[in-house]
Design an enzyme around this catalytic site. Structure first.
Site, PDB file in Angstrom:
ATOM      1  N   LYS A  66       0.668  -1.135  -0.134  1.00  0.00           N
ATOM      2  CA  LYS A  66       0.008  -0.048  -0.135  1.00  0.00           C
ATOM      3  C   LYS A  66       0.902   1.284  -0.072  1.00  0.00           C
ATOM      4  CE  LYS A  66      -3.918   1.870   2.654  1.00  0.00           C
ATOM      5  NZ  LYS A  66      -4.856   1.779   3.903  1.00  0.00           N
ATOM      6  N   SER A  72      -9.713   1.865   3.012  1.00  0.00           N
ATOM      7  CA  SER A  72      -8.803   2.672   2.106  1.00  0.00           C
ATOM      8  C   SER A  72      -7.823   1.549   1.259  1.00  0.00           C
ATOM      9  CB  SER A  72      -8.049   3.666   2.651  1.00  0.00           C
ATOM     10  OG  SER A  72      -7.174   3.085   3.773  1.00  0.00           O
ATOM     11  N   SER A  97      -9.938  -0.431   7.030  1.00  0.00           N
ATOM     12  CA  SER A  97      -8.858  -0.259   5.843  1.00  0.00           C
ATOM     13  C   SER A  97      -8.426  -1.777   5.139  1.00  0.00           C
ATOM     14  CB  SER A  97      -8.202   0.847   5.551  1.00  0.00           C
ATOM     15  OG  SER A  97      -9.023   2.005   5.572  1.00  0.00           O
TER      16      SER A  97
HETATM   17  N1  GLN Z   1     -12.927   4.568   6.538  1.00  0.00           N
HETATM   18  C1  GLN Z   1     -12.355   4.520   7.747  1.00  0.00           C
HETATM   19  C2  GLN Z   1     -11.903   6.281   7.780  1.00  0.00           C
HETATM   20  O1  GLN Z   1     -12.014   6.789   6.856  1.00  0.00           O
HETATM   21  C3  GLN Z   1     -11.155   3.711   7.865  1.00  0.00           C
HETATM   22  C4  GLN Z   1      -9.754   4.191   7.041  1.00  0.00           C
HETATM   23  C5  GLN Z   1      -8.744   3.346   7.590  1.00  0.00           C
HETATM   24  O2  GLN Z   1      -8.888   2.396   8.422  1.00  0.00           O
HETATM   25  N2  GLN Z   1      -7.534   3.694   7.065  1.00  0.00           N
HETATM   26  O3  GLN Z   1     -11.275   6.520   8.650  1.00  0.00           O
END
Ligand code: GLN
Length: 500
Positions: A79, A154, A178
């Site tokens: 990532k 994400s 994410s």
């Molecule tokens: N969707 C969640 C957020 O926007 C989790 C994102 C993540 O785990 N990096 O904070």
């Protein structure tokens, strides 16, 4: 062998026995990327030349009689918020568009030391803030099962790369879901380890008290393999867990007889879609059939966890992102006369709208007059969630629930309403607040062929129970064997076959 069905635990012995060369494997993956990634857009950067060079070096060492390292020749995607030495790392932000780290994150160093080959850097929501990969400042990634839909986020690029056969395994990061939510949307296995089990050194921080790095793989055995390769004490992470770790592949016994599995009733609320509920109910039947004892539990604090998560994560993000000032590294705006204006302009131009929303929200909840009302309150919810988990784990070996309330949604469907988007994390954030491990594994498909994920959670540092339950379920079902029909997206051969 079909490339997009390749698993690390099948590929590594073939490389070891020299049935396939590392160069062949890496070339096949790169061919696949060039044939289909213009449709999927999983990668921000493909490190093709370097990967082939490393592959040739590995083949030469093996030919010279050197023993293969544990992950020798394994193509892994990373990532793009995890630092890679000499390889551009953008966090999908304009701010870091031209940033090349001079060091490897600990997880990357560990993978490289064990012989893995970094294929490239995958797309994400900017600074990992989002649930669909549409907040990437570069481009959105598509779901390989249906290009009209999002891959989740994400870590959407990592999830898409694995199910599309553009990498064998990937690393993602998970602050509120994410890793698990995109794993569920793309039909793969994604594990958020216990807080502190895997070093965060070299991860571009979002909300440091909830940031985790973990594996995204095609099956549970690969998940255990990659977890073992990256976990363990690291003096460079102040929260690193110093204890001894088991061999995670050894807990993969498909036997859960007598295991007590709790279902928090708060996970079956009105927001849950009918198809996901049906698949989840069938999964419970399967667990019972395998000998687990399924019991309903109640964790009243869970209904406040999403709100608490967004307060705490935004507060921490506003502080973490203060380092992006246009002075030390990253984007610098031109055309200002003084340094204050330069910083303000750099931040104004460098960050995207969702990141700005979090910074504003975070600064607001941390301000003197609001601190106790919002931030303090969220911390109190966090202790209640932690306590609720501690109490249920006194009676249950693990907990299960759906990973996300719906299957992958269509691109653009939730971009106008941030709250709608935030709701897709409702089941994944509690483990981040409590620091406990959670994994998403495939547990079904809806009538349109979109994958559905089952989340399994366990006590902190009890990844063994979690992997054992996940493995038993996987071995008794066929969901992890299904593949999207990538070939229909391309007229050229999609690099689907490898000559072995
Ligand atoms: N969707 C969640 C957020 O926007 C989790 C994102 C993540 O785990 N990096 O904070």
């Amino acid at each position: 062998m079909r490339l997009n069905e390749l698993k690390a635990h099948e590929l590594l012995p073939m490389i070891r026995r020299k049935e396939v060369s590392v160069e062949e494997v890496v070339a096949a993956i790169l061919h696949r990327i060039s044939a289909i990634d213009s449709k999927i857009r999983a990668y921000i950067t493909v490190a093709g030349e370097e990967a082939l060079k490393k592959a040739k070096e590995a083949d030469a060492r093996l030919a010279g009689g050197e023993p293969a390292r544990p992950l020798e020749g394994l193509p892994v995607a990373i990532k793009d918020n995890i630092c890679t030495q000499g390889l551009r790392t953008t966090a999908a932000s304009r701010f870091l568009e031209g940033f090349t780290p001079f060091y490897d994150a600990t997880v990357v160093e560990r993978l490289k030391d064990k012989g893995a080959i970094i294929i490239g850097k995958t797309n994400l929501d900017e600074f990992a803030m989002g649930s669909s990969t549409e907040n990437s400042a570069m481009f959105p990634t598509r779901n390989p099962w249906d290009l009209k839909r999002v891959p989740g986020g994400s870590s959407g690029g990592s999830a898409a790369s694995v199910i599309a056969g553009e990498a064998v395994c990937a690393l993602g990061s998970d602050t509120g879901g994410s890793i698990r939510q995109p794993a569920s949307f793309c039909g793969i296995v994604g594990l958020k380890p216990s807080y502190g089990l895997v070093s965060r050194y070299g991860l571009i921080g979002y909300a440091s008290s909830m940031d985790h790095i973990g594996p995204m793989t095609r099956d549970v055995r690969d998940c255990a393999l990659i977890l073992g390769a990256i976990a363990g004490y690291d003096s460079k992470d102040s929260q690193s867990y110093p204890g001894e770790l088991p061999d995670y592949t050894e807990c993969l016994v498909p036997d859960i007889k007598g295991m007590k599995v709790g279902v928090p009733k708060e996970y079956l609320d009105e927001g849950l879609s009918g198809t996901v509920r049906d698949a989840f109910m069938k999964a419970l039947d399967k667990l019972e059939e395998l000998g687990a004892k399924v019991v309903e539990v109640s964790m009243p604090s869970l209904k406040h966890s999403l709100a608490a998560y967004y307060v705490i994560s935004s507060a921490e993000a506003s502080s973490n992102l203060a380092r992006f000032d246009g002075v030390r590294y990253g984007y610098r705006a031109t055309g200002s006369d003084d340094s204050m204006t330069m910083m303000a302009m750099s931040r104004g131009e460098g960050f995207g709208p969702e990141v700005k929303r979090r910074i504003v929200l975070g600064t607001y909840v941390l301000s003197a007059e609001n601190y106790d009302k919002y931030f303090g309150e969220a911390l109190r919810v966090r202790s209640l969630v932690t306590r609720d988990f501690r109490e249920v784990f006194e009676v249950c070996d693990c907990l299960v629930g759906p990973t996300s309330p719906t299957v992958a949604f269509e691109a653009g469907e939730k971009t106008r309403d941030p709250l709608e988007m935030y709701l897709s994390d409702v089941y994944t954030v509690p483990p981040n607040l409590a620091g406990i491990p959670g994994v998403s594994i495939p547990c079904g498909f809806d009538e349109e062929g979109m994958p559905i994920g089952l989340q399994i959670m366990a006590r902190q540092y009890n990844e063994e129970a979690l992997l054992r339950a996940a493995y038993a379920f996987e071995q008794a079902t066929e969901f992890h064997k299904r593949n999207p029909e990538i070939e229909k997206y391309t007229k050229e051969p999609a690099g689907g076959e490898m000559s072995v």
